[in-house]
Scaffold this active site. Structure first.
Site, short mmCIF file in Angstrom:
data_model
loop_
_atom_site.label_atom_id
_atom_site.label_comp_id
_atom_site.label_asym_id
_atom_site.label_seq_id
_atom_site.Cartn_x
_atom_site.Cartn_y
_atom_site.Cartn_z
N GLY A 1 0.80 -1.22 0.00
CA GLY A 1 0.00 0.00 0.00
C GLY A 1 0.83 1.26 0.00
O GLY A 1 0.33 2.34 0.39
N SER A 2 2.08 1.20 -0.44
CA SER A 2 2.93 2.40 -0.41
C SER A 2 2.47 3.45 -1.42
O SER A 2 2.50 4.65 -1.13
CB SER A 2 4.39 2.03 -0.63
N MET B 1 -2.36 -6.92 -7.79
CA MET B 1 -1.72 -8.05 -8.45
C MET B 1 -2.74 -9.10 -8.90
O MET B 1 -2.68 -10.26 -8.51
CB MET B 1 -0.67 -8.66 -7.52
N HIS C 1 3.05 0.85 -13.72
CA HIS C 1 3.87 -0.34 -13.91
C HIS C 1 5.34 0.06 -13.74
O HIS C 1 5.76 1.09 -14.28
CB HIS C 1 3.64 -0.94 -15.30
#
Length: 185
Positions: A12-13, A88, A106
């Site tokens: 969650g960065s 993901m 990405h």
């Protein structure tokens, strides 16, 4: 105020970075959704006062069933933009044909190094530049129209230094792209 939904699967960065730079100032993160009940990002989002919904993909018989639940949850939040931030999951046409306003970041200069382990594959390559790409989500993995990219010239950095540079570019570029798309800068 414009509304976004953030999808994530891990730390969650990027969610935290977007929240610090934009949430409550220029937009509202209506909710964050994760497919991973053990994601570290759940606690990050809660500390930031962002509602988190867990839709565990393992509880569904098929990818399509999961995507139906995901689409229903997103629609309920009525966002202006859906932001994938380390989500993901390979999305099915149930998602991609319904949610047209979704972007992803990405950790490579697409079209190079699509899919998983992009940072590692980019690091191991002979390319003299590396970077990140923000693109529209489409039916084909990491193949939607490119919105923006940022890069750096490679030096003799360690993998850890290389990875840190990639993440620094993500944290700089993603909020700017969101602002531009929502016309809130």
């Amino acid at each position: 105020m414009r509304r976004i939904v953030i999808l994530f699967s891990g730390r969650g960065s990027n969610l935290e970075n977007i929240a610090h730079k934009l949430h409550g100032k220029k937009l509202i993160i209506a909710k964050a959704i994760t497919n991973n009940p053990d994601a570290e990002g759940i606690e990050r989002a809660k500390r930031l006062g962002i509602a988190v919904e867990v839709i565990d993909h393992k509880q569904f018989e098929s990818r399509e069933d999961f995507d139906r639940a995901l689409v229903d949850s997103i629609r309920a939040a009525d966002p202006d933009l859906v932001v994938l931030a380390g989500f993901m999951r390979i999305l099915t046409p149930i998602f991609t044909s319904t949610i047209k306003n979704a972007i992803n970041i990405h950790p490579s200069l697409l079209p190079c190094f699509k899919g998983a382990r992009a940072i590692q594959r980019s690091y191991q390559s002979d390319m003299k530049v590396a970077g990140v790409t923000v693109h529209w989500v489409s039916e084909e993995l990491d193949s939607g129209a490119i919105i923006d990219q940022a890069c750096f010239h490679r030096e003799d950095e360690s993998f850890e230094e290389f990875e840190a540079k990639i993440h620094a570019l993500e944290y700089e570029l993603y909020p700017k792209v969101i602002e531009k798309l929502l016309k809130i800068s």
